[in-house]
Design a protein around this motif. Structure first.
Motif, PDB file in Angstrom:
ATOM      1  N   LEU A 196       0.833  -1.209   0.000  1.00 43.62           N
ATOM      2  CA  LEU A 196       0.000   0.000   0.000  1.00 43.62           C
ATOM      3  C   LEU A 196       0.862   1.251   0.000  1.00 43.62           C
ATOM      4  CD1 LEU A 196      -2.824  -0.999   2.509  1.00 43.62           C
ATOM      5  CD2 LEU A 196      -2.829  -1.132   0.023  1.00 43.62           C
ATOM      6  N   GLY A 197       2.065   1.134   0.566  1.00 42.85           N
ATOM      7  CA  GLY A 197       2.985   2.267   0.557  1.00 42.85           C
ATOM      8  C   GLY A 197       3.460   2.636  -0.831  1.00 42.85           C
ATOM      9  N   LYS A 198       3.378   1.706  -1.760  1.00 46.46           N
ATOM     10  CA  LYS A 198       3.817   1.975  -3.132  1.00 46.46           C
ATOM     11  C   LYS A 198       2.717   2.600  -3.975  1.00 46.46           C
ATOM     12  CE  LYS A 198       7.141  -1.833  -3.031  1.00 46.46           C
ATOM     13  NZ  LYS A 198       7.510  -3.165  -3.578  1.00 46.46           N
ATOM     14  N   THR A 199       1.511   2.684  -3.429  1.00 44.85           N
ATOM     15  CA  THR A 199       0.412   3.351  -4.126  1.00 44.85           C
ATOM     16  C   THR A 199       0.289   4.769  -3.588  1.00 44.85           C
ATOM     17  OG1 THR A 199      -1.422   2.932  -2.588  1.00 44.85           O
ATOM     18  CG2 THR A 199      -0.765   1.123  -4.034  1.00 44.85           C
ATOM     19  N   GLN A 200      -0.524   5.568  -4.214  1.00 44.77           N
ATOM     20  CA  GLN A 200      -0.837   6.896  -3.685  1.00 44.77           C
ATOM     21  C   GLN A 200      -2.309   6.985  -3.284  1.00 44.77           C
ATOM     22  OE1 GLN A 200       1.249   9.496  -2.824  1.00 44.77           O
ATOM     23  NE2 GLN A 200       2.735   7.859  -3.183  1.00 44.77           N
ATOM     24  N   LYS A 201      -2.964   5.824  -3.238  1.00 43.21           N
ATOM     25  CA  LYS A 201      -4.383   5.804  -2.896  1.00 43.21           C
ATOM     26  C   LYS A 201      -4.539   5.968  -1.379  1.00 43.21           C
ATOM     27  CE  LYS A 201      -6.827   3.435  -5.587  1.00 43.21           C
ATOM     28  NZ  LYS A 201      -8.092   3.513  -6.324  1.00 43.21           N
ATOM     29  N   PRO A 202      -5.475   6.805  -0.928  1.00 40.49           N
ATOM     30  CA  PRO A 202      -5.678   6.977   0.509  1.00 40.49           C
ATOM     31  C   PRO A 202      -5.965   5.655   1.216  1.00 40.49           C
ATOM     32  CG  PRO A 202      -6.827   8.693  -0.683  1.00 40.49           C
ATOM     33  CD  PRO A 202      -6.335   7.717  -1.717  1.00 40.49           C
ATOM     34  N   VAL A 203      -5.451   5.537   2.445  1.00 35.40           N
ATOM     35  CA  VAL A 203      -5.612   4.325   3.241  1.00 35.40           C
ATOM     36  C   VAL A 203      -6.305   4.682   4.553  1.00 35.40           C
ATOM     37  CG1 VAL A 203      -4.435   2.450   4.458  1.00 35.40           C
ATOM     38  CG2 VAL A 203      -3.547   3.252   2.248  1.00 35.40           C
ATOM     39  N   LEU A 204      -7.450   4.056   4.807  1.00 31.17           N
ATOM     40  CA  LEU A 204      -8.138   4.175   6.091  1.00 31.17           C
ATOM     41  C   LEU A 204      -7.569   3.083   6.986  1.00 31.17           C
ATOM     42  CD1 LEU A 204     -10.421   5.436   7.821  1.00 31.17           C
ATOM     43  CD2 LEU A 204     -11.939   3.694   6.885  1.00 31.17           C
TER      44      LEU A 204
END
Length: 336
Positions: A196-204
Motif C-alpha cells: 500500500l505504501g507503493k500506491t498513492q491511494k488513501p488508506v483508512l
C-alpha cells in the motif's frame, strides 16, 4: 532528526540544503508551515554532527526525534495533513462522515442506503466487498462483484467509496475504489502495508484488536515509509475484559493521536460498541475529543443484514446522528 529553518530563507536555498543533505545519505521531507519551515531527516542521523548542521546559515535549530515512527510524527510535520478524495477533504478542520452497510449485499440494498447517506450529509460511502469473519462459515462478502456495485453507487450518487482490502494481490481489483481500508486484523500485515505504501491511494487505517497506540503508529509508518502519506487513522475500539460491548471505544486514542501525528483521525463507534443504541452517544463523544470524522454503519433493515446488523443504524437514526454532530463540531473547531 528535524532541522528548523531560519525565517526569511528562500525556497531555493532550502532546496539546495536538501540536496546537500541527500548527498550525505539522508532522506529529506520539507514541511512548510504558516510560521515555520522544517526539514525532517530520515536515515543514519547518528553519524551526523549536529554542531556542524547548526553552524549552517539556513538552520536555526536541530532537534532529535526519539520516537521510531518518523514520517507519521507531528514533530516532522507540525501542521495537520489533509487527505482529499473525490473533492472531499478529510482533516485540516473539516469534519467528514463515511457511512454505509457493513457488507455489500446487493445493488438494490446499496443504492437505497447510499441515497439515504447522501440525503443526510454523508460524504463518503462505505461498504465491505471482502469480509474477514471469525467463522469460516459466516458471509465472506461478494468479492469483486461487490466492488462493481460500489462503483455503480459512486457513478449514480457521486459519493467516493471506501472498502476493505485483505490481500495485496487484490489491489488491481480496487482501482475504482477511492479509499482502501485496512481492517483491525490486518493492522500488522506488514507485506500488505508495504504494498500500500507503493500506491498513492488513501488508506483508512484501523487500529488492531489489542494494539497499543505506539504499535499502531509504527505500523502506519510502513505505509508512509513506502511513499504513500495519504493515511487516515481510525479508532474502532480495542478488546478488553468487558463483554457487554463488542469492543471498548478508546476515546483517549483519538486525543493522543491528534497530539502525536499530523494525519487525520476518525472514529468508528459502530465497531467500537457493537450496539446501535450506543453509536450516537459515542459518535458525539468522538467529535468532542477532536476526531476529524466518523465511519458509521447504516442499513435499512438491520434485522436482515448479513453482517453486523446489531450495530447498524437505520436511516432515521443516522439522520439524528448527523444533526447532533453538526451541532458539536463547530465547538471543537470542525467544519461539518
Amino acid at each position: 532528526m528535524i532541522a528548523v529553518i531560519r525565517k526569511g530563507v528562500s525556497d531555493a536555498r532550502v532546496a539546495e540544503l536538501c540536496e546537500r543533505l541527500r548527498e550525505r545519505g539522508l532522506e529529506t521531507h520539507v514541511s512548510v508551515g504558516t510560521y515555520q519551515t522544517i526539514i525532517g531527516l530520515v536515515g543514519d542521523t547518528a553519524s551526523i554532527d549536529i554542531r556542524l548542521l547548526e553552524s549552517l546559515d539556513e538552520i536555526e535549530q536541530i532537534k532529535r526525534v526519539s520516537e521510531p515512527f518518523k514520517k507519521a510524527n507531528r514533530k516532522f510535520h507540525p501542521e495537520d495533513s489533509v487527505v482529499e478524495v473525490g473533492g472531499v477533504k478529510i482533516g485540516g478542520g473539516t469534519f467528514t462522515v463515511m457511512a454505509g452497510p457493513c457488507s455489500v449485499e446487493s445493488e438494490e440494498q446499496c443504492m437505497i442506503i447510499a441515497e439515504a447517506v447522501k440525503a443526510h450529509g454523508g460524504a463518503i460511502f462505505r461498504g465491505g466487498a471482502f469480509k474477514p469473519r471469525t467463522s469460516p462459515y459466516a458471509f465472506q462478502g461478494m468479492g469483486r462483484e461487490g466492488l462493481g456495485i460500489l462503483s455503480a453507487v459512486k457513478e449514480r450518487f457521486g459519493l467516493p467509496t471506501v472498502s476493505e482490502i485483505m490481500d495485496a494481490h487484490d489491489l488491481p481489483y480496487f482501482e475504482d475504489i477511492d479509499i482502501l481500508q485496512v481492517g483491525a486484523r490486518n493492522m500488522q500485515n506488514f507485506q500488505m502495508l508495504k504494498a500500500l505504501g507503493k500506491t498513492q491511494k488513501p488508506v483508512l487505517f484501523k487500529r488492531g484488536l489489542s494494539a497499543t497506540i505506539s504499535e499502531w503508529l509504527n505500523a502506519a509508518e510502513y505505509i508512509a515509509a513506502g511513499g504513500n502519506e495519504n493515511i487516515i487513522f481510525c479508532e474502532r475500539g480495542i478488546r478488553t475484559y468487558e463483554t457487554y460491548t463488542r469492543n471498548t471505544m478508546d476515546l483517549n486514542a483519538i486525543a493522543a493521536l491528534k497530539e502525536l501525528t499530523h494525519f487525520p483521525v476518525i472514529a468508528d463507534p459502530s465497531h467500537g460498541t457493537g450496539r446501535w443504541q450506543m453509536v450516537r452517544p459515542l459518535a458525539r463523544a468522538s467529535v468532542a475529543v477532536g476526531a476529524d470524522g466518523l465511519i458509521i454503519e447504516v442499513h435499512c433493515h438491520p434485522e436482515l443484514a448479513l453482517s453486523d446488523g446489531d450495530q447498524s443504524l437505520i436511516p432515521r437514526n443516522f439522520e439524528m446522528l448527523m444533526d447532533e454532530v453538526r451541532q458539536i463540531a463547530p465547538a471543537v473547531g470542525r467544519r461539518a
